[in-house]
Structure formats: structure tokens, C-alpha cells
Scaffold this motif. Structure first.
Motif, mmCIF file in Angstrom:
data_model
loop_
_atom_site.group_PDB
_atom_site.id
_atom_site.type_symbol
_atom_site.label_atom_id
_atom_site.label_comp_id
_atom_site.label_asym_id
_atom_site.label_seq_id
_atom_site.Cartn_x
_atom_site.Cartn_y
_atom_site.Cartn_z
ATOM 1 N N LEU A 118 0.840 -1.199 0.000
ATOM 2 C CA LEU A 118 0.000 0.000 0.000
ATOM 3 C C LEU A 118 0.868 1.239 0.000
ATOM 4 O O LEU A 118 2.039 1.186 0.371
ATOM 5 N N GLY A 119 0.271 2.343 -0.377
ATOM 6 C CA GLY A 119 1.036 3.587 -0.345
ATOM 7 C C GLY A 119 0.508 4.552 -1.380
ATOM 8 O O GLY A 119 -0.239 4.167 -2.280
ATOM 9 N N ALA A 120 0.920 5.804 -1.229
ATOM 10 C CA ALA A 120 0.431 6.852 -2.125
ATOM 11 C C ALA A 120 1.053 6.703 -3.508
ATOM 12 O O ALA A 120 1.996 5.923 -3.711
ATOM 13 N N ASN A 121 0.518 7.478 -4.412
ATOM 14 C CA ASN A 121 1.065 7.611 -5.746
ATOM 15 C C ASN A 121 2.572 7.908 -5.673
ATOM 16 O O ASN A 121 2.986 8.813 -4.974
ATOM 17 N N GLY A 122 3.368 7.107 -6.357
ATOM 18 C CA GLY A 122 4.813 7.388 -6.397
ATOM 19 C C GLY A 122 5.610 6.783 -5.249
ATOM 20 O O GLY A 122 6.826 6.960 -5.167
ATOM 21 N N GLY A 158 6.390 3.705 -4.765
ATOM 22 C CA GLY A 158 7.285 2.642 -5.215
ATOM 23 C C GLY A 158 6.630 1.278 -5.347
ATOM 24 O O GLY A 158 7.309 0.259 -5.489
ATOM 25 N N LYS A 159 5.310 1.247 -5.364
ATOM 26 C CA LYS A 159 4.585 -0.033 -5.420
ATOM 27 C C LYS A 159 4.830 -0.740 -6.749
ATOM 28 O O LYS A 159 5.186 -1.921 -6.790
ATOM 29 N N LEU A 170 4.263 1.419 2.006
ATOM 30 C CA LEU A 170 5.477 2.020 1.442
ATOM 31 C C LEU A 170 5.340 3.535 1.443
ATOM 32 O O LEU A 170 4.284 4.062 1.089
ATOM 33 N N GLU A 171 6.428 4.201 1.810
ATOM 34 C CA GLU A 171 6.503 5.658 1.646
ATOM 35 C C GLU A 171 7.878 5.971 1.111
ATOM 36 O O GLU A 171 8.893 5.544 1.684
#
Ligand code: ATP
Length: 247
Positions: A38-42, A44-45, A219-220
């Protein structure tokens, strides 16, 4: 935990020789698990999934540190096709159907690594139609004219035609109406339960992903900042505030 089907150990990914995007990512997928990144746009998913399936070269990216084990074997030097033969396949973000081919022709392209003959492939096609009755109805339609949800089903169905043990699923919810998103995730759950397919899925839609996944990694900026059982993550105050918008 029994032997994981996938283990990613401290990988670094660099694009264009200079842009460090993954800064030491580790994760594991147990056999038969549904794990979400999971994580925001950009965050690294997509890069993580492409590193696993060895699809970074086309984008001038490379894994410069760490290792990736699929079924206990290091796979960084395997081509994407070899990985498919070993049982791991990626369904790309944006679905990537062949728009000018029919739904059925698209599904059949998924059997490209198989050598077990037409009858077995035909039987699996029927199995895919069992999971996706809508695709059977639409089998002679040009894929480019089907709905977004149907194209996502085609993309997953095509992956199934390679008889995978594990599917890497990139943003399955993207651009789909909530009801269709639930339908897609229900199918993921059924494939997991009845066929034993393990899933690693990248999702910005934290809410839906944590309802279907067993475990999640957040992920961040190219780092895992939090991981845990899906239930624990759903109840985590930071996750609620920043990813579920319910604090
Ligand atoms: P999205 O939801 O947008 O796909 P993501 O979490 O999947 O987000 P990635 O696509 O993996 O994120 O991108 C991670 C970072 O790497 C971003 O900063 C992005 O700009 C950068 N990046 C991605 N592809 C390339 C590339 N080919 N060359 C240079 N930088 C890239």
C-alpha cells in the motif's frame, strides 16, 4: 510461517543509473497468502512488482542491491518469461489487453509458455470462464470495446492461463466503479481459496485491499514504514488517519 513463496530481501532499485527509488525494501508472501503493498502515488509499489518480475530493464531501471527468492530460488537473473514458466506472473497496471483481439484470443495468449497441449489449454479456458462468466458471454467481442471491469477480468484471466502459483497484481481497482472493484477482489479471494494462487497486490485503495488481504506493507518514498496483519493495520491509528481517512 512455512516457507514463503516469495521473499524480497532489502532491495534497492535505481532508474537511469542515478534515481534511487527503492531504498531497501523487504517483504514476504507466504504460500497461499494475499499480501498488499500500500502507499500513495509514487511510493514505489509498481517498481517493487516490476523488480520481482524483472520488468525494469525496459524502463532503464535495475535492482542494485538485495535479492529476490521465488520458491526458494534467486530469480533476479531470470527473464520475465522464465518466471512465468516457474509460476509467477504479473498483471500490469492499466490492464494491457490486446484491444484488437477478441476476449477469447486475449485469454489464449496467456497460455504462451505452455507445452501441455490444446486439450489442457481448452480445459483451463473453460475454468477461467467458470470464474468469469461475463467473459464467456463476451468471448467473441473485441477486447478494446469491453468495459474497464471486463478488461481487468481479461487481464487476470489471461494470467490464469499460464497456470500460475502466484500473481502480482498492480492496482486492480484503478478506474473502476466500487461495485466492480468488489467483484474483482471477490474473484481474487476465490482464486486464492479454491486454486491456492498466492497474490501480491499493489493498491492505493487501502480500504478495499485491507479487507481482502491477509497482510499488508505500507510504502513511503521507497521504504516500508509499517507492516502487519491486515486486521491490525485497519485498526492502526496512523493508517486510519492517513490511508483510510476515518480518524
Ligand atoms: P503509482 O500509483 O503512481 O504507480 P507507485 O507507488 O506504483 O505509484 P512507482 O510507479 O513505483 O510508484 O514510482 C516510484 C517512483 O519512481 C516515483 O517517484 C516515480 O516518479 C519514479 N519512477 C517510476 N518509473 C520511473 C522511470 N522509468 N524513470 C525514473 N523514475 C521513475
Amino acid at each position: 510461517m512455512s516457507d514463503p513463496i516469495l521473499a524480497v530481501n532489502n532491495i534497492e532499485v535505481i532508474y537511469d543509473h542515478v534515481i534511487l527509488v527503492l531504498k531497501g525494501v523487504s517483504l514476504t508472501v507466504p504460500k497461499g497468502g494475499i499480501v498488499a503493498i500500500l502507499g500513495a502515488n509514487g511510493a514505489g509499489k509498481t517498481t517493487t512488482l516490476k523488480a520481482i518480475s524483472n520488468l525494469l530493464h525496459a524502463e532503464r531501471g535495475e535492482v542494485t542491491k538485495g535479492d529476490i527468492l521465488f520458491k526458494g530460488e534467486a530469480v533476479q537473473d531470470r527473464s520475465p518469461n522464465e518466471l512465468v514458466r516457474r509460476g509467477c506472473i504479473q498483471v500490469m497496471e492499466g490492464r494491457h489487453c490486446f484491444g484488437h483481439l477478441t476476449v477469447e484470443e486475449n485469454l489464449l495468449t496467456g497460455a504462451f509458455t505452455r507445452t501441455d497441449g490444446r486439450a489442457a489449454i481448452r480445459a483451463d479456458l473453460e475454468k477461467v470462464y467458470g470464474f468469469f462468466p461475463r467473459l464467456k458471454v463476451r468471448r467473441q467481442s473485441q477486447a478494446g470495446y469491453t468495459s474497464g471491469g471486463e478488461q481487468q477480468m481479461v487481464a487476470i484471466g489471461r494470467a490464469l492461463m499460464s497456470r500460475p502459483d502466484m500473481i502480482l497484481l498492480d492496482e486492480p481497482s484503478m478506474g473502476l466503479a466500487p461495485q466492480i472493484v468488489e467483484e474483482i477482489f471477490e474473484i481474487v479471494r476465490r482464486l486464492n481459496a479454491s486454486e491456492g494462487v498466492s497474490f501480491l497486490l499493489a493498491e492505493q485503495n487501502t480500504n478495499v485491499a485491507l479487507r481482502y488481504a491477509t497482510y499488508g506493507y505500507i510504502l513511503e518514498s521507497g521504504r516500508v514504514v509499517l507492516d502487519g496483519d491486515a486486521k491490525a493495520l485497519r485498526e492502526n491509528e496512523d493508517v486510519k488517519e492517513f490511508y483510510l481517512g476515518v480518524a
